[in-house]
Design a protein around this motif. Structure first.
Motif, PDB file in Angstrom:
ATOM      1  N   MET A   1       0.870  -1.274  -0.008  1.00 59.43           N
ATOM      2  CA  MET A   1      -0.087   0.201   0.035  1.00 59.43           C
ATOM      3  C   MET A   1       0.673   1.128   0.094  1.00 59.43           C
ATOM      4  N   THR A   2       2.218   1.191  -0.234  1.00 58.97           N
ATOM      5  CA  THR A   2       2.915   2.165  -0.472  1.00 58.97           C
ATOM      6  C   THR A   2       3.957   2.337  -1.659  1.00 58.97           C
ATOM      7  N   THR A   3       3.517   1.482  -2.804  1.00 57.76           N
ATOM      8  CA  THR A   3       4.362   1.163  -3.788  1.00 57.76           C
ATOM      9  C   THR A   3       4.536   2.599  -4.659  1.00 57.76           C
ATOM     10  N   SER A   4       3.261   2.723  -5.111  1.00 56.94           N
ATOM     11  CA  SER A   4       3.362   4.010  -6.120  1.00 56.94           C
ATOM     12  C   SER A   4       2.888   5.352  -5.406  1.00 56.94           C
ATOM     13  N   THR A   5       1.956   5.016  -4.336  1.00 60.77           N
ATOM     14  CA  THR A   5       1.656   6.208  -3.683  1.00 60.77           C
ATOM     15  C   THR A   5       1.317   5.681  -2.214  1.00 60.77           C
ATOM     16  N   CYS A   6       1.302   6.621  -1.080  1.00 58.21           N
ATOM     17  CA  CYS A   6       1.174   6.479   0.171  1.00 58.21           C
ATOM     18  C   CYS A   6      -0.280   6.310   0.542  1.00 58.21           C
ATOM     19  N   LYS A   7      -0.796   5.273   0.844  1.00 61.16           N
ATOM     20  CA  LYS A   7      -2.409   4.961   1.051  1.00 61.16           C
ATOM     21  C   LYS A   7      -2.415   6.053   2.261  1.00 61.16           C
ATOM     22  N   ASN A   8      -3.233   7.007   2.436  1.00 60.03           N
ATOM     23  CA  ASN A   8      -3.704   7.909   3.446  1.00 60.03           C
ATOM     24  C   ASN A   8      -4.062   7.321   4.714  1.00 60.03           C
ATOM     25  N   VAL A   9      -5.042   6.400   4.405  1.00 67.34           N
ATOM     26  CA  VAL A   9      -5.625   5.774   5.936  1.00 67.34           C
ATOM     27  C   VAL A   9      -5.965   4.499   5.640  1.00 67.34           C
ATOM     28  N   ASN A  10      -5.672   3.674   6.603  1.00 61.05           N
ATOM     29  CA  ASN A  10      -5.810   2.225   6.522  1.00 61.05           C
ATOM     30  C   ASN A  10      -6.063   1.646   7.793  1.00 61.05           C
ATOM     31  N   THR A  11      -7.063   0.570   7.853  1.00 59.27           N
ATOM     32  CA  THR A  11      -7.319  -0.054   9.133  1.00 59.27           C
ATOM     33  C   THR A  11      -7.051  -1.525   9.282  1.00 59.27           C
ATOM     34  N   PHE A  12      -6.301  -2.086  10.084  1.00 63.34           N
ATOM     35  CA  PHE A  12      -5.868  -3.403  10.342  1.00 63.34           C
ATOM     36  C   PHE A  12      -6.867  -4.076  11.264  1.00 63.34           C
ATOM     37  N   ILE A  13      -7.474  -4.969  10.994  1.00 62.68           N
ATOM     38  CA  ILE A  13      -8.521  -5.839  12.051  1.00 62.68           C
ATOM     39  C   ILE A  13      -7.723  -7.102  12.556  1.00 62.68           C
ATOM     40  N   HIS A  14      -7.564  -6.775  13.772  1.00 61.95           N
ATOM     41  CA  HIS A  14      -6.900  -8.057  14.516  1.00 61.95           C
ATOM     42  C   HIS A  14      -7.542  -9.121  15.155  1.00 61.95           C
ATOM     43  N   GLU A  15      -8.488  -9.717  14.463  1.00 58.63           N
ATOM     44  CA  GLU A  15      -9.438 -10.720  14.937  1.00 58.63           C
ATOM     45  C   GLU A  15      -9.385 -11.939  13.592  1.00 58.63           C
ATOM     46  N   SER A  16      -9.811 -13.153  14.139  1.00 64.17           N
ATOM     47  CA  SER A  16      -9.857 -14.217  13.386  1.00 64.17           C
ATOM     48  C   SER A  16     -10.600 -14.082  12.022  1.00 64.17           C
ATOM     49  N   ILE A  17     -10.350 -14.602  11.068  1.00 65.40           N
ATOM     50  CA  ILE A  17     -11.374 -14.444   9.878  1.00 65.40           C
ATOM     51  C   ILE A  17     -12.656 -14.786   9.877  1.00 65.40           C
ATOM     52  N   GLN A  18     -12.607 -15.903  10.587  1.00 65.40           N
ATOM     53  CA  GLN A  18     -14.025 -16.357  10.879  1.00 65.40           C
ATOM     54  C   GLN A  18     -14.784 -15.263  12.030  1.00 65.40           C
ATOM     55  N   LYS A  19     -14.221 -14.655  12.987  1.00 65.13           N
ATOM     56  CA  LYS A  19     -14.871 -13.752  13.512  1.00 65.13           C
ATOM     57  C   LYS A  19     -15.424 -12.499  12.722  1.00 65.13           C
TER      58      LYS A  19
END
Length: 147
Positions: A63-81
């Motif tokens: 997400m920083t290859t050609s531009t810097c993505k301004n905002v992003n959220t990472f979810i720290h839960e299991s994919i099932q949840k």
């Protein structure tokens, strides 16, 4: 031989009719969106929450290859949840569509503070909060992080 051709033709016409009626779902587009959602937003093995976490994870997830993505959220839960959130009542998405769902999750919000590709810098904010995700398909899977 003639009977076999008629059977193939009948199967083809039936399949095309079901596709036209929307009874058979082509899943490539949905699967691509689901895979993108996983890459951009899901990190169950890490608790995140630090600036260096955002810097390195944003870079490693592309997400920083050609531009810097301004905002992003990472979810720290299991994919099932996260998938289970798709089974909660529908709520309106920011774009007005009604395919969003609300749930509680541990997250890290990453906000760009500077730098340039690929060395973008981010400020992290870890919390447990309500999130809204868009879901699609049958069975429903997350395809977009709304808020």
């Amino acid at each position: 031989m003639m009977v076999l051709q008629k059977i193939h033709s009948l199967i083809l016409v039936s399949l095309l009719t079901m596709l036209g009626l929307g009874l058979v779902q082509l899943s490539y587009g949905q699967n691509a969106m689901y895979q993108r959602f996983l890459r951009q937003h899901v990190d169950p093995s890490n608790r995140g929450g630090t600036n260096s976490y955002c810097d390195s994870t944003m870079r490693s997830r592309g997400m920083t290859t050609s531009t810097c993505k301004n905002v992003n959220t990472f979810i720290h839960e299991s994919i099932q949840k996260i998938k289970n959130i798709c089974n909660t009542p529908k709520v309106r998405c920011k774009n007005g569509r009604m395919n969003c769902h609300r749930g509680q999750a541990r997250v890290t919000d990453c906000n760009k503070t500077g730098g340039s590709p690929p060395n973008c810098r981010y400020r992290a904010r870890g919390s447990t909060r309500r999130i809204v995700i868009a879901c699609s398909g049958n069975p429903k899977v997350p395809v977009h992080f709304d808020k």
